[in-house]
Enzyme design. Structure first.
Site, PDB file in Angstrom:
ATOM      1  N   CYS A  90      28.983 -28.286  17.606  1.00  0.00           N
ATOM      2  CA  CYS A  90      30.023 -28.812  18.388  1.00  0.00           C
ATOM      3  C   CYS A  90      29.178 -29.550  19.565  1.00  0.00           C
ATOM      4  O   CYS A  90      29.958 -30.406  20.261  1.00  0.00           O
ATOM      5  CB  CYS A  90      30.742 -27.499  19.299  1.00  0.00           C
ATOM      6  SG  CYS A  90      31.367 -26.314  18.056  1.00  0.00           S
ATOM      7  N   HIS A 349      39.589 -30.882  19.186  1.00  0.00           N
ATOM      8  CA  HIS A 349      38.138 -30.525  19.299  1.00  0.00           C
ATOM      9  C   HIS A 349      37.421 -31.187  17.957  1.00  0.00           C
ATOM     10  O   HIS A 349      37.141 -30.117  17.266  1.00  0.00           O
ATOM     11  CB  HIS A 349      37.784 -29.112  19.515  1.00  0.00           C
ATOM     12  CG  HIS A 349      36.265 -28.600  19.567  1.00  0.00           C
ATOM     13  ND1 HIS A 349      35.251 -29.628  19.954  1.00  0.00           N
ATOM     14  CD2 HIS A 349      35.799 -27.514  19.237  1.00  0.00           C
ATOM     15  CE1 HIS A 349      34.251 -29.025  19.772  1.00  0.00           C
ATOM     16  NE2 HIS A 349      34.363 -27.531  19.547  1.00  0.00           N
ATOM     17  N   CYS A 379      29.987 -25.358  24.659  1.00  0.00           N
ATOM     18  CA  CYS A 379      29.452 -24.269  23.900  1.00  0.00           C
ATOM     19  C   CYS A 379      29.219 -24.606  22.519  1.00  0.00           C
ATOM     20  O   CYS A 379      29.908 -25.418  22.084  1.00  0.00           O
ATOM     21  CB  CYS A 379      30.158 -22.753  23.907  1.00  0.00           C
ATOM     22  SG  CYS A 379      32.097 -22.983  23.158  1.00  0.00           S
TER      23      CYS A 379
END
Length: 393
Positions: A90, A349, A379
Site C-alpha cells: 500500500c 485505494h 499503513c
C-alpha cells in the site's frame, strides 16, 4: 553538499471501482497516461528527467517486468530515461516519492518523476509451478487482488490473517465500536463529495482517454451513518468491519514531479512544497494498521517539528477502525485537520497509487489553507507504516 527536494506538481486518474470505469485499461497504460499528462502540464522535456521511480503492489500481471520502465516507453519518452519499480504494498508510491527525494537531496538527480499504479480489477490469478511435470492431485489458483497468497508455511499463522481480521483485532484492542467506524466512514464520503463539488480536485484529477470516468467511482455522496448501519459484517460473525467502513478495491494511477531548486527556472513556476522529513516503521503483521503511528513520529522528528505545528494531515483510510486506532495513539493531533477533503473509504485505494494521491492532496490543501507544515501517512500490509512531512515552499 546536499540540496532540498521539492514537490512541483502532481496528477492522478479518478479512482475506478473494482470492475468499473477503468477496468478495461491496462495498468501499464494507466501509468503511461499520468506520465504523459504530468510532462505536458509542465511543458517539460521528458529527456531532461533523470529518473522515474514508480510503485506497484501486484506486479503479477500486466504490471510486471518493471512497470516504471514500461510506462515510460509506452508514453513515448526517450529510451535514455531510466526507471525503476518499487513494491512496499500500500505504501509503494509514497516509498517511490521518498526514494526520489533522496536522489535529489544527494545530488544524484535534479528532476525525478515518481508515482504508482494499480489495477485491482485486472490482477490475475496465479498457479504455483508444480515440482514435476504431471503432479498427482489438484492444484490451487490464488487471487492476487489483495492479501496473502502462496504463504510460506514457516510464517506464524497469527501473522497471516486477512487484513479485515487484523482490523477487527485492532478494533477490539482499541475499543472502537461499529458506530464510531460508521461515523468516520460517513464523514469520508461527505467530505470527499464536498471537495469535488467545490472544485478542489478539478486541477489535478485527469480523466483517462477513452473512458468516461470523471470522478472517483466509489464515492457515495448520500452515504449516512443510518445507511452504513444496515450493512453486515464482512469478516467476523458479530464483527464491526463492513464493506461500508473499509476502503474498496480500486484501479488508478498517480504521478508527481519532484525536483531541486533549479527545476523552477526550467518549468516557469514555483514548487508546492519541500519534502522535509521521512519515516518508516515496522509493527507486528497482525496489527498492520498502526504502522503509521511510529512512522509519523519519526518523520516529524526528522523534520524538526512537533504535532502542534501541523496544519493538515492526510492519513490513508484503509479501514475506519485502522485510522481511528492511529488517531487514538496520536492524542496530540487535532482530528479535525485529518483528511479534510475526504479519504480512501470514499475516494478509493488502488494500492500502488494511493501514496502519490496522499502527498499531492496534502501539498494542495496546504497551499489552499495557508498551512506551513503537513503530514502524509499510511499503513501497509504485513506490518509497516510510512510517513512524509511537507513544508510549504
Amino acid at each position: 553538499m546536499s540540496t532540498s527536494a521539492y514537490l512541483y506538481d502532481g496528477v492522478r486518474t479518478p479512482f475506478g471501482r473494482y470492475g468499473g470505469g477503468l477496468a478495461a485499461v491496462r495498468p501499464d497504460d494507466l501509468a503511461a497516461y499520468v506520465l504523459q499528462v504530468l510532462a505536458e502540464r509542465s511543458d517539460l522535456d521528458p529527456g531532461t528527467i533523470d529518473e522515474i521511480v514508480f510503485g506497484a503492489a501486484n506486479q503479477a500481471g500486466e504490471d510486471n517486468r518493471n512497470v516504471a520502465r514500461m510506462a515510460a516507453l509506452l508514453a513515448g519518452w526517450p529510451t535514455s530515461v531510466p526507471g525503476g519499480t518499487v513494491n512496499r504494498l500500500c505504501g509503494s508510491s509514497l516509498d517511490a516519492a521518498m526514494q526520489g527525494s533522496r536522489l535529489i537531496e544527494t545530488g544524484d538527480a535534479a528532476t525525478v518523476v515518481v508515482g504508482g499504479v494499480e489495477s485491482m480489477s485486472r490482477a490475475p490469478w496465479v498457479l504455483s509451478k508444480p515440482v514435476k511435470g504431471f503432479p498427482v492431485g489438484n492444484e490451487t489458483l490464488y487471487s492476487t487482488t489483495l492479501g496473502w497468497r502462496l504463504v510460506n508455511p514457516a510464517m506464524p499463522a497469527p501473522w497471516t490473517v486477512s487484513l479485515g481480521e487484523s482490523t477487527e483485532i485492532l478494533a477490539g484492542r482499541y475499543g472502537i465500536g461499529r458506530d464510531a467506524q460508521d461515523e468516520f466512514a460517513a464523514r469520508s464520503h461527505q467530505l470527499t463529495a464536498k471537495a469535488w463539488d467545490s472544485g478542489f480536485y478539478d486541477d489535478h484529477v485527469i480523466s483517462v482517454a477513452g473512458t468516461e470516468l470523471a470522478r472517483d467511482e466509489s464515492l457515495r455522496p448520500g452515504t449516512s451513518v443510518e445507511i452504513l448501519a444496515g450493512l453486515k459484517p464482512s469478516f467476523r460473525t458479530g464483527g464491526t468491519i463492513t464493506a461500508g467502513n473499509a476502503s474498496p478495491l480500486n484501479d488508478g494511477a498517480s504521478a508527481l514531479l519532484l525536483g531541486d531548486e533549479t527545476l523552477a527556472n526550467r518549468i516557469g513556476y514555483a514548487p508546492l512544497a519541500r519534502i522535509a522529513g521521512r519515516g518508516a516503521a515496522g509493527v507486528d503483521p497482525d496489527v498492520f494498521g498502526i504502522g503509521p503511528v511510529a512512522a509519523a513520529r519519526i518523520a516529524l522528528r526528522r523534520a524538526g517539528i512537533g504535532w502542534e505545528d501541523l496544519g493538515v494531515v492526510e492519513l490513508n483510510e484503509a479501514y475506519a477502525a485502522q485510522a481511528l486506532a492511529c488517531l487514538a495513539d496520536w492524542p496530540e493531533l487535532d482530528p479535525d485537520i485529518v483528511n479534510v477533503n475526504g479519504g480512501a473509504i470514499a475516494i478509493g485505494h488502488p494500492l500502488g497509487a494511493s501514496g502519490g494521491r496522499l502527498l499531492n492532496q496534502l501539498a494542495r490543501e496546504m497551499r489552499r489553507g495557508g498551512s506551513r507544515w503537513g503530514l502524509a501517512a499510511l499503513c501497509i500490509g504485513v506490518g509497516q507504516g510510512l510517513a512524509v512531512v511537507l513544508e510549504a515552499a
